[in-house]
Design an enzyme around this catalytic site. Structure first.
Site, PDB file in Angstrom:
ATOM      1  N   HIS A 137      11.315  -9.149 -10.087  1.00 21.49           N
ATOM      2  CA  HIS A 137      10.783  -8.188  -9.109  1.00 21.49           C
ATOM      3  C   HIS A 137       9.983  -8.921  -8.032  1.00 21.49           C
ATOM      4  O   HIS A 137       8.772  -9.123  -8.155  1.00 21.49           O
ATOM      5  CB  HIS A 137       9.898  -7.162  -9.836  1.00 21.49           C
TER       6      HIS A 137
ATOM      7  N   ASP B 236      13.579   0.090  -4.971  1.00 22.72           N
ATOM      8  CA  ASP B 236      12.143  -0.198  -5.091  1.00 22.72           C
ATOM      9  C   ASP B 236      11.397   0.171  -3.813  1.00 22.72           C
ATOM     10  O   ASP B 236      11.894   0.002  -2.708  1.00 22.72           O
ATOM     11  CB  ASP B 236      11.879  -1.663  -5.433  1.00 22.72           C
TER      12      ASP B 236
ATOM     13  N   ASP C 222       6.085  -8.313  -8.943  1.00 22.43           N
ATOM     14  CA  ASP C 222       6.041  -7.508  -7.722  1.00 22.43           C
ATOM     15  C   ASP C 222       5.352  -8.260  -6.567  1.00 22.43           C
ATOM     16  O   ASP C 222       4.506  -7.688  -5.875  1.00 22.43           O
ATOM     17  CB  ASP C 222       5.346  -6.159  -8.012  1.00 22.43           C
TER      18      ASP C 222
ATOM     19  N   GLY D  89       0.333  -3.683  -1.985  1.00 23.58           N
ATOM     20  CA  GLY D  89       0.954  -4.896  -2.508  1.00 23.58           C
ATOM     21  C   GLY D  89       0.115  -6.145  -2.369  1.00 23.58           C
ATOM     22  O   GLY D  89      -0.699  -6.269  -1.445  1.00 23.58           O
TER      23      GLY D  89
ATOM     24  N   HIS E 265       9.525  -9.465  -3.624  1.00 23.26           N
ATOM     25  CA  HIS E 265       9.834  -9.055  -2.248  1.00 23.26           C
ATOM     26  C   HIS E 265       9.813 -10.289  -1.354  1.00 23.26           C
ATOM     27  O   HIS E 265       8.761 -10.903  -1.183  1.00 23.26           O
ATOM     28  CB  HIS E 265       8.816  -8.024  -1.755  1.00 23.26           C
TER      29      HIS E 265
ATOM     30  N   HIS F 267      11.826   1.936  -9.701  1.00 25.75           N
ATOM     31  CA  HIS F 267      10.472   2.285  -9.266  1.00 25.75           C
ATOM     32  C   HIS F 267      10.384   3.803  -9.418  1.00 25.75           C
ATOM     33  O   HIS F 267      11.073   4.522  -8.725  1.00 25.75           O
ATOM     34  CB  HIS F 267      10.323   1.838  -7.808  1.00 25.75           C
TER      35      HIS F 267
HETATM   36 ZN   LIG Z   1       7.950  -0.778  -6.693  1.00 22.09          ZN
END
Ligand SMILES: [Zn+2]
Length: 437
Positions: free
Chosen positions: A69, A161, A313, A332, A71, A188
């Site tokens: 997970h 997500d 994440d 985040g 980004h 998610h």
């Molecule tokens: Zn998420």
């Protein structure tokens, strides 16, 4: 004769004088590998003169970590992160395989958008980066993606997500198609009926005291419970993302008892922090840091196997964005460069609650297995030559200025780590080395 530039062909290398994590513990062993696989792990390995020897005295060799997970923000949000910087951050944190979430512009929902994205990854990434496709086209929650078409490009995992799939009808239709295509959903879960505008932190006394709008736990658990209900009828491979609430842990425990094909992940920050640690938007993430009781339920859930592994994440943003007021800043934090050192420091070294073996299973072997990665997540003969060198005798202070990630948004600046990633190898090549200050 030395045959360098051997790195264009197969170049055998031996690591000596290190402690190698093998068969569940650190052992005085040597490891021989090339760029395809680990060839041998043994107390002493005889080699020819053309084999390169690395003396790793004082260091441990650990299996490359896996994060399902992450980004990377590219394409679409390159001011926050890029494939190059994010994959370097992965390497700096000991990760050699990461799965990149698809909330990008354009969304990798079709073959036309996935192909150039895969090409960009092949050119720029320093570790293995595997992209997610979306569950619904452009994460719009309306039409299930053509999973079979993307599977032909090697995409086996799908996620919306950033948002939940709001419509139950669409989710059930998507799940049926996922069963047909034999792909994994990574979900998610977030029911926006429970999230008021401007909601930023866990709903509870601490949010109230600070005048912040809260996000109730049901925001996550209600949709998770809905999905697990569908998964009882539709045999989809279901993975629950970033579990934060005790109600969600209990729902997963029950579903597993009923043999639902479900797994779940928890992040390092939900294991390390609670709502009362929130100072400003630097601790703002979605799902939010929840109560002490929730955090204890996550730790116990991980320990009893209700939660299967750790994924972090990694969510980079610019400092301009993260220094806005609580209700205006994006959700985040960055995680790749702090997850392993801080989890090791807190739970293995300080609390002595977990073994190194447990932590590495949760950060490498188990995510690899659920996400279908072969010969990944352990150091064994025949396995991928993905690993990192760590110094367990070295203590350092986390400084976001040192991050490879473009994102410096971490609540962990100033924290002490009692293990240091020194060098990371992907496919038998050194891809990142710590620069000493
Ligand atoms: Zn998420």
């Amino acid at each position: 004769m030395n045959t360098k530039p051997a790195f264009s062909g197969l170049h055998p290398i031996k690591i000596k004088n290190a402690r190698i994590f093998y068969d569940g513990s650190l052992q005085n062993l040597e490891m021989l590998f090339d760029q395809e696989k680990i060839l041998q792990i043994a107390p002493e390995i005889e080699v020819d003169d053309d084999v390169e020897i690395i003396d790793a005295k004082g260091l441990a060799v650990l299996p490359g970590l896996v994060d399902t997970h992450v980004h990377l923000r590219e394409p679409g949000y390159e001011a926050k992160e890029t494939i190059a910087a994010g994959s370097r951050a992965a390497a700096a944190g000991g990760f050699t395989t990461i799965f990149a979430m698809p909330n990008l512009r354009p969304y990798p929902s079709t073959v036309e958008t996935m192909e150039p994205y895969l090409e960009k990854i092949a050119n720029d990434a320093v570790v293995r980066v595997i992209p997610f496709g979306t569950i619904t086209d452009d994460e719009a929650g309306r039409t299930p993606t053509d999973y079979a078409a993307l599977k032909k490009l090697g995409i086996h995992q799908f996620s919306d997500d950033g948002v939940g799939v709001a419509s139950g009808d669409v989710m059930q239709e998507a799940m049926k198609k996922a069963v047909e295509a034999d792909v994994l959903f990574s979900c998610h879960t977030e029911d926006m009926n429970y999230r008021a505008p401007g909601a930023s932190v866990h709903e509870g006394p601490y949010a109230k005291k600070n005048g912040w709008i809260g996000i109730p736990s049901a925001c996550e658990s209600a949709q998770l419970i809905r999905d697990l209900g569908y998964a009882r009828q539709i045999p989809v491979a279901y993975h629950a993302d970033h579990i934060s609430a005790k109600e969600s842990v209990e729902a997963l425990r029950q579903a597993k008892r009923d043999d639902v094909n479900c797994t779940a992940e928890v992040t390092a920050h939900h294991l390390l922090l609670e709502d009362r640690d929130v100072q400003d938007a630097m601790e703002k993430m979605n799902p939010p840091l929840r109560s002490h009781e929730d955090r204890m339920a996550l730790i116990e859930g991980l320990e009893d196997g209700t939660l299967d592994f750790i994924a972090n994440d990694h969510a980079p943003h610019t400092m301009e964005e993260k220094t806005r007021p609580m209700d205006k800043a994006p959700f985040g934090i960055v995680a790749l460069e702090t997850a392993f050192p801080l989890l090791y420091t807190e739970f293995v070294d300080r609390q002595k609650r977990w073994s190194l073996k447990q932590l590495l299973e949760w950060m490498a072997a188990k995510p690899a297995k659920r996400f279908g990665l072969e010969k990944t997540g352990e150091l064994r003969e025949g396995y991928r030559p993905d690993f990192f060198l760590a110094d367990f005798d070295r203590t350092y202070t986390i400084d976001p200025a040192d991050f490879e990630s473009k994102g410096k948004n971490t609540p962990f600046g100033g924290w002490t780590a009692n293990v240091c990633v020194m060098q990371t190898w992907s496919e038998g090549r050194p891809v990142w080395t710590r620069k000493d200050k």
